[in-house]
Design a protein around this motif. Sequence first.
Motif, mmCIF file in Angstrom:
data_model
loop_
_atom_site.group_PDB
_atom_site.id
_atom_site.type_symbol
_atom_site.label_atom_id
_atom_site.label_comp_id
_atom_site.label_asym_id
_atom_site.label_seq_id
_atom_site.Cartn_x
_atom_site.Cartn_y
_atom_site.Cartn_z
ATOM 1 N N LYS A 189 0.861 -1.186 0.000
ATOM 2 C CA LYS A 189 0.000 0.000 0.000
ATOM 3 C C LYS A 189 0.895 1.232 0.000
ATOM 4 O O LYS A 189 1.703 1.416 0.915
ATOM 5 N N SER B 87 -10.274 2.750 -9.817
ATOM 6 C CA SER B 87 -9.499 1.539 -9.535
ATOM 7 C C SER B 87 -9.492 0.549 -10.695
ATOM 8 O O SER B 87 -8.576 -0.274 -10.786
ATOM 9 N N SER C 289 -7.124 2.097 -1.760
ATOM 10 C CA SER C 289 -7.413 1.692 -0.393
ATOM 11 C C SER C 289 -7.584 2.984 0.395
ATOM 12 O O SER C 289 -6.674 3.441 1.094
ATOM 13 N N VAL D 160 -1.874 -1.345 -3.829
ATOM 14 C CA VAL D 160 -3.009 -0.480 -3.540
ATOM 15 C C VAL D 160 -2.503 0.901 -3.153
ATOM 16 O O VAL D 160 -1.383 1.068 -2.672
#
Length: 300
Positions: free
Chosen positions: A214, A294, A261, A237
Amino acid sequence: MVNDAQAERMKSGQGFIAALDQSGGSTPKALSAYGIPPSDYSTEAEMFDLIHRMRTRIVMSPAFGGDRVLAAILFEETINRAFGGKPAADFLWHDKGVVPFLKIDKGLADAADGVQLMKPIPELDALLDSAVQHGIFGTKERSVIGDANRAGIAAIVEQQFEVARRVLSHGLVPILEPEVTITIPDKAAAESILLEQITTHLADLPDDQHVMVKLSLPTVTNVYRPLTEHPRVLRVVALSGGYTRAEADALLAEDIGEIASFSRALTEGLSAQQSDAEFDATLDRAIQSIYDASVSPTAP
């Protein structure tokens, strides 16, 4: 043992991860943005009750489901609570088709070498055992990079992979989160060093182990493309990191292979004072915009 159905969903599913893991330090700000000022509660227990009500309203909304939301990250306190009368993680997976993750870090240490490492995580193995028992698929652990300092970034990544190896040993999938502060002047240089360090450590993972990563939305578009294509990385993410939802969506839509995220950007515009219809409509618009960012673009 990793849940194969959940692993396949995280590897190839379309959608994003809802970060619903506001902890003790970030909860007052999240509640204030939701229309609940600190004057409305006097104890930590009351504060956590209020944030759980907010999370419950989100996940129980008809707008929130596995058709657009792949997974949700939960705060440790949440896995001992319920959504819809069922254990939180069970409800997410069995009722919503949303893969449950758990935030396991305990906050940040003081800054050194331009970074903030994670504080020690006491009784980590017991926490990971509990996560397995609650049906959690993976974990998330955050540290922060505030300068393009090679020694500091190397220490951040080393610590992230040290924790990740312990997570993997329990049959869980770790999300490494070495966040680069979006306002630093040498952000692009920090991201270049970070990519190099992560790639080096990935080479040491066994063939049958996978992590997720992330990261802050990068300064240079698609700089993290090598990670999205790496055989040891289940998914890359992006966190919103202080950008508005519109800004974060626009940046994310340019990066091939990354999904969102988002936490604050997801809940932007939601209010405790809204009617259920207003709340659901606002959440639906947020989920759709983040979903759209996304799933686009796709690799040629």
